[in-house]
Design a protein around this motif. Structure first.
Motif, PDB file in Angstrom:
ATOM      1  N   VAL A 107       0.861  -1.177   0.000  1.00 35.84           N
ATOM      2  CA  VAL A 107       0.000   0.000   0.000  1.00 35.84           C
ATOM      3  C   VAL A 107       0.895   1.224   0.000  1.00 35.84           C
ATOM      4  CG1 VAL A 107      -1.688   1.342   1.316  1.00 35.84           C
ATOM      5  CG2 VAL A 107      -1.892  -1.156   1.197  1.00 35.84           C
ATOM      6  N   THR A 108       0.634   2.152  -0.899  1.00 34.27           N
ATOM      7  CA  THR A 108       1.419   3.376  -0.981  1.00 34.27           C
ATOM      8  C   THR A 108       0.800   4.446  -0.102  1.00 34.27           C
ATOM      9  OG1 THR A 108       2.114   2.871  -3.243  1.00 34.27           O
ATOM     10  CG2 THR A 108       2.331   5.156  -2.511  1.00 34.27           C
ATOM     11  N   GLY A 109       1.638   5.045   0.757  1.00 33.81           N
ATOM     12  CA  GLY A 109       1.160   6.077   1.661  1.00 33.81           C
ATOM     13  C   GLY A 109       1.714   7.437   1.310  1.00 33.81           C
ATOM     14  N   THR A 110       2.047   8.224   2.313  1.00 34.76           N
ATOM     15  CA  THR A 110       2.598   9.558   2.114  1.00 34.76           C
ATOM     16  C   THR A 110       4.109   9.541   2.292  1.00 34.76           C
ATOM     17  OG1 THR A 110       2.252  10.079   4.452  1.00 34.76           O
ATOM     18  CG2 THR A 110       0.489  10.651   2.922  1.00 34.76           C
ATOM     19  N   ALA A 111       4.771  10.598   1.824  1.00 33.80           N
ATOM     20  CA  ALA A 111       6.218  10.790   2.006  1.00 33.80           C
ATOM     21  C   ALA A 111       7.047   9.644   1.438  1.00 33.80           C
ATOM     22  CB  ALA A 111       6.545  10.986   3.491  1.00 33.80           C
ATOM     23  N   GLY A 112       6.523   8.961   0.440  1.00 36.33           N
ATOM     24  CA  GLY A 112       7.268   7.873  -0.179  1.00 36.33           C
ATOM     25  C   GLY A 112       7.205   6.561   0.570  1.00 36.33           C
ATOM     26  N   ALA A 113       6.396   6.479   1.609  1.00 37.73           N
ATOM     27  CA  ALA A 113       6.277   5.243   2.384  1.00 37.73           C
ATOM     28  C   ALA A 113       5.412   4.230   1.648  1.00 37.73           C
ATOM     29  CB  ALA A 113       5.685   5.536   3.755  1.00 37.73           C
ATOM     30  N   TRP A 168      -1.707  -3.119  10.036  1.00 40.81           N
ATOM     31  CA  TRP A 168      -1.208  -1.972  10.799  1.00 40.81           C
ATOM     32  C   TRP A 168      -0.255  -1.134   9.947  1.00 40.81           C
ATOM     33  CZ3 TRP A 168       3.679  -0.299  12.032  1.00 40.81           C
ATOM     34  CH2 TRP A 168       3.749   0.762  12.946  1.00 40.81           C
ATOM     35  N   GLN A 169       0.669  -1.789   9.257  1.00 40.86           N
ATOM     36  CA  GLN A 169       1.642  -1.054   8.452  1.00 40.86           C
ATOM     37  C   GLN A 169       0.969  -0.332   7.292  1.00 40.86           C
ATOM     38  OE1 GLN A 169       4.540  -3.008   5.837  1.00 40.86           O
ATOM     39  NE2 GLN A 169       6.178  -2.160   7.116  1.00 40.86           N
ATOM     40  N   ALA A 170      -0.014  -0.985   6.669  1.00 40.53           N
ATOM     41  CA  ALA A 170      -0.735  -0.358   5.555  1.00 40.53           C
ATOM     42  C   ALA A 170      -1.473   0.899   6.018  1.00 40.53           C
ATOM     43  CB  ALA A 170      -1.723  -1.348   4.940  1.00 40.53           C
ATOM     44  N   ASP A 171      -1.934   0.905   7.257  1.00 40.86           N
ATOM     45  CA  ASP A 171      -2.581   2.101   7.792  1.00 40.86           C
ATOM     46  C   ASP A 171      -1.533   3.149   8.166  1.00 40.86           C
ATOM     47  OD1 ASP A 171      -5.098   3.401   8.964  1.00 40.86           O
ATOM     48  OD2 ASP A 171      -3.756   3.378  10.694  1.00 40.86           O
ATOM     49  N   ALA A 172      -0.418   2.717   8.753  1.00 41.77           N
ATOM     50  CA  ALA A 172       0.608   3.654   9.226  1.00 41.77           C
ATOM     51  C   ALA A 172       1.235   4.456   8.092  1.00 41.77           C
ATOM     52  CB  ALA A 172       1.691   2.892   9.995  1.00 41.77           C
ATOM     53  N   VAL A 173       1.422   3.832   6.923  1.00 39.69           N
ATOM     54  CA  VAL A 173       2.080   4.552   5.830  1.00 39.69           C
ATOM     55  C   VAL A 173       1.261   5.756   5.357  1.00 39.69           C
ATOM     56  CG1 VAL A 173       3.376   2.530   5.020  1.00 39.69           C
ATOM     57  CG2 VAL A 173       1.126   3.031   4.025  1.00 39.69           C
ATOM     58  N   LYS A 174      -0.018   5.779   5.674  1.00 40.66           N
ATOM     59  CA  LYS A 174      -0.864   6.905   5.281  1.00 40.66           C
ATOM     60  C   LYS A 174      -0.521   8.171   6.072  1.00 40.66           C
ATOM     61  CE  LYS A 174      -4.731   3.743   4.394  1.00 40.66           C
ATOM     62  NZ  LYS A 174      -6.107   3.353   4.831  1.00 40.66           N
ATOM     63  N   TYR A 175       0.206   8.010   7.174  1.00 45.73           N
ATOM     64  CA  TYR A 175       0.510   9.143   8.046  1.00 45.73           C
ATOM     65  C   TYR A 175       2.013   9.408   8.143  1.00 45.73           C
ATOM     66  CZ  TYR A 175      -4.271   8.074   9.406  1.00 45.73           C
ATOM     67  OH  TYR A 175      -5.616   7.822   9.395  1.00 45.73           O
ATOM     68  N   ALA A 176       2.781   8.846   7.205  1.00 49.23           N
ATOM     69  CA  ALA A 176       4.236   8.974   7.259  1.00 49.23           C
ATOM     70  C   ALA A 176       4.679  10.405   6.959  1.00 49.23           C
ATOM     71  CB  ALA A 176       4.878   8.012   6.255  1.00 49.23           C
ATOM     72  N   ARG A 177       5.754  10.805   7.602  1.00 55.11           N
ATOM     73  CA  ARG A 177       6.357  12.118   7.359  1.00 55.11           C
ATOM     74  C   ARG A 177       7.874  11.956   7.376  1.00 55.11           C
ATOM     75  NH1 ARG A 177       7.876  13.739  12.624  1.00 55.11           N
ATOM     76  NH2 ARG A 177       6.770  12.602  14.260  1.00 55.11           N
ATOM     77  N   THR A 178       8.555  12.858   6.724  1.00 52.68           N
ATOM     78  CA  THR A 178      10.011  12.823   6.703  1.00 52.68           C
ATOM     79  C   THR A 178      10.573  14.135   7.210  1.00 52.68           C
ATOM     80  OG1 THR A 178      10.027  13.560   4.397  1.00 52.68           O
ATOM     81  CG2 THR A 178      10.189  11.188   4.788  1.00 52.68           C
ATOM     82  N   PRO A 179      11.649  14.096   7.976  1.00 50.41           N
ATOM     83  CA  PRO A 179      12.289  15.327   8.454  1.00 50.41           C
ATOM     84  C   PRO A 179      13.122  15.959   7.352  1.00 50.41           C
ATOM     85  CG  PRO A 179      13.516  13.427   9.203  1.00 50.41           C
ATOM     86  CD  PRO A 179      12.302  12.886   8.501  1.00 50.41           C
ATOM     87  N   ILE A 180      13.629  17.134   7.604  1.00 50.13           N
ATOM     88  CA  ILE A 180      14.323  17.901   6.575  1.00 50.13           C
ATOM     89  C   ILE A 180      15.589  17.215   6.068  1.00 50.13           C
ATOM     90  CG2 ILE A 180      15.594  19.271   8.285  1.00 50.13           C
ATOM     91  CD1 ILE A 180      15.295  21.667   6.358  1.00 50.13           C
ATOM     92  N   PHE A 181      16.273  16.465   6.935  1.00 59.84           N
ATOM     93  CA  PHE A 181      17.532  15.843   6.522  1.00 59.84           C
ATOM     94  C   PHE A 181      17.361  14.357   6.177  1.00 59.84           C
ATOM     95  CE2 PHE A 181      18.861  19.291   9.499  1.00 59.84           C
ATOM     96  CZ  PHE A 181      19.453  20.111   8.542  1.00 59.84           C
ATOM     97  N   TYR A 182      16.135  13.971   5.878  1.00 63.55           N
ATOM     98  CA  TYR A 182      15.871  12.560   5.593  1.00 63.55           C
ATOM     99  C   TYR A 182      16.731  12.055   4.440  1.00 63.55           C
ATOM    100  CZ  TYR A 182      13.434   8.294   4.276  1.00 63.55           C
ATOM    101  OH  TYR A 182      13.134   6.994   3.967  1.00 63.55           O
ATOM    102  N   GLY A 183      17.347  10.908   4.644  1.00 68.16           N
ATOM    103  CA  GLY A 183      18.141  10.275   3.602  1.00 68.16           C
ATOM    104  C   GLY A 183      19.517  10.867   3.411  1.00 68.16           C
TER     105      GLY A 183
END
Length: 575
Positions: free
Chosen positions: A74-80, A491-506
């Motif tokens: 399942v594709t969520g937000t922030a590339g999760a 649970w993971q499929a639901d969690a990816v819908k609320y993913a966020r990344t910080p400014i220095f991610y990656g």
């Protein structure tokens, strides 16, 4: 240090496998490794790579479609993207490598191992894998708990093996921005479309490659990559909830959770509602109260450390109130990690926080041995207060990388990359079975549609080749614990819908050494405040001292990195 994989995902040996590592994410802390920047953004040494450059360097992503999952991602937000689910191993495994990849070379390796080290001599598992690879990889596992101590002498003496795995949390002690020159620059071999020569490596998601980039070049092969790495979940004993008529779906906020404290605590029975829900250095509180794991940019554009957020204050006040009310198990108040899972299995704590790797068939087996009705479940993402949307910070796509020795010839590099392509074969393939289990009939058999180690295999097979490179994470099931896999996947499929990344991610960021210990006093104070031994003022005083002793200068260091190497706004505005 305990096995970091237990915090992030579980081992292949367990019945539910979330391939890809939690603890690892927490251990790395979400910062990358951009080495050599001074506080004004000037470059004082090697290591720096901007996000724009990283995107040009990493390999193209070409998804392998030869294996079909029972439950797709399942594709969520922030590339999760959630991990695909396999309820049994495909009856007709796909072949992803047409011929033996190696040409007979012999190579030394070094990888960590958290567990018993199997014998090297006469190991039929090693022999079976090497035969399939067409090379002799001299597998040399090293004790994972002391792995960081074993690395510096090898670098100092220039006695590195041909292929070595280095966890991200060990690079800081190695001056890796400079030391990485001892390894092969893989950019000419794997960057962009060049990866097409190695289809299984091309199947590794883009987010997993970025922290393997140093000095504008690609060096690392990802280990346990995933597009949905989170720093844990809040778990509860579903069987106890059901017995007491508690609807977990009605629990939406931290206060909802606290309201269960009295109902779930029976000191006479030795049962407490909660374990430690705050975590080491606020690892789990960040999720519940929506603040970041290290640095991020607020709505005004200012860089703010998690110690400076309103969220961590709210988390401390909340967790201390649980402790003062008598709802937290005394062992957790004392900071005793030992036997934490046993306390959960036996029902001495009903709600706990842990890495997602704790949720697996092995856990179900141990839990039901302690209590036949045992069922672990995780709350859907909670928020700190009513009206606040839940969120969860996406951790780096890989926290461990393997490197090839720069002394290797071009022919040897190409041979080992072909071998890596075999080792990275996806779950559901013929090659994956060989790499992870060896030869059927010797070290494993098929049981209930899934590979299972034989008595011999349980002594000879260990996580070794997988620490050299790994295919994308999947969730699998065996030994009858199908529902565990389904529950984790949901649970993971639901969690990816609320993913966020910080400014220095990656991005790889190695902080100047003078700041290496300034946070320890704050961490120590957190441990006292979260259980009510010290007041909130002790924490705010510790943060003020942290800022004075280098925290504000460290902010300038990160501002320099942001201004020079980060392109575009933060993906998570607001603290």
């Amino acid at each position: 240090m305990t096995n970091p994989l237990s915090r992030r995902r579980t081992s292949r040996r367990t019945f539910l496998t979330v391939a890809g590592a939690g603890a690892a994410a927490a251990a790395v802390g979400g910062s990358g490794l951009l080495a050599g920047c001074d506080s004004t953004g000037g470059n004082k040494g090697p290591g720096t790579t901007s996000k724009e450059e990283i995107n040009k360097i990493i390999p193209n992503y070409i998804q392998n479609t030869s294996v079909k999952a029972d439950v797709p991602s399942v594709t969520g937000t922030a590339g999760a993207v959630s991990d695909p689910v396999f309820l049994s191993y495909p009856a007709a495994p796909a072949q992803t490598v047409a011929s033996t990849p190696g040409a007979g070379g012999t190579y030394t390796t070094m990888t960590p191992l958290w567990g018993a080290i199997p014998p090297s001599s006469g190991n039929s598992y090693y022999d079976a894998v090497n035969k399939a690879l067409g090379v002799t990889l001299k597998i040399q596992p090293s004790d994972g708990n002391n792995y960081g101590n074993a690395l510096p002498p090898l670098f100092a003496a220039d006695k590195l093996p041909d292929w070595i795995q280095i966890p991200g949390w060990n690079t800081g002690t190695l001056n890796f921005g400079s030391a990485v020159a001892k390894f092969v620059d893989l950019t000419p071999y794997l960057s962009g479309s060049k990866i097409e020569a190695y289809p299984n490596l091309a199947n590794i998601p883009p987010g997993a490659w970025s922290a393997g980039v140093w000095n504008g070049k690609l060096y690392g092969l990802p280990v346990y990559p995933s597009n949905a790495v989170f720093n844990g979940a809040i778990f509860y004993r579903k069987d106890i909830f059901d017995k007491q008529g508690i609807n977990a779906d009605a629990i939406k906020t931290a206060e909802d959770l606290k309201a269960l404290g009295a109902q779930l605590t029976s000191k006479a029975a030795g049962q407490y509602a909660f374990g430690d829900l705050f975590g080491d250095d606020a690892a789990y509180a960040t999720q519940l109260f929506g603040f970041h794991t290290k640095w991020d940019q607020d709505a005004s554009g200012k860089l703010v450390h998690k110690y400076e957020t309103e969220g961590i204050i709210a988390a401390l006040e909340w967790h201390a109130s649980l402790a003062k009310a008598g709802y937290v198990n005394p062992a957790d108040l004392a900071g005793t990690d030992q036997n934490g899972k046993q306390r959960f299995w036996s029902g001495k704590i009903v709600v706990t926080a842990d890495g997602t790797g704790a949720w697996n068939g092995g856990d179900a087996k141990s839990g039901t041995a302690a209590n036949p009705s045992y069922v672990r479940q995780a709350f859907k993402l909670l928020s700190g207060k009513a009206g606040q949307a839940p969120s969860i910070e996406l951790q780096p796509g890989a926290a461990m990388f393997a490197y090839l020795n720069a002394k290797l010839s071009d022919a040897q590099i190409k041979e080992l990359l072909a071998v890596a392509n075999y080792i990275a074969a996806p779950y559901g393939s013929k090659e994956w079975l060989v790499v992870n289990f060896g030869a059927e009939g010797d070290t494993y058999t098929m049981k209930d549609g899934n590979p299972a180690l034989t008595e011999s295999g349980s002594k000879l097979v260990a996580t070794t080749f997988q620490f050299l490179v790994t295919p994308p994470a999947v969730t699998t099931v065996g030994e009858g614990f199908t529902q565990v896999a389904k529950d984790y996947a949901a649970w993971q499929a639901d969690a990816v819908k609320y993913a966020r990344t910080p400014i220095f991610y990656g991005m790889n960021i190695t902080e100047p050494s003078q700041y290496s210990s300034i946070g320890q006093a704050v961490k120590d104070t957190l441990n006292d405040v979260k259980v009510g031994r010290k007041p909130i003022s002790a924490f705010t005083d510790a943060v003020a001292a942290w800022r004075k002793n280098g925290g504000d200068e460290l902010r300038k260091f990160y501002e320099g990195i942001r201004d020079k190497y980060v392109t575009g706004p933060s993906a998570t505005p607001g603290a």
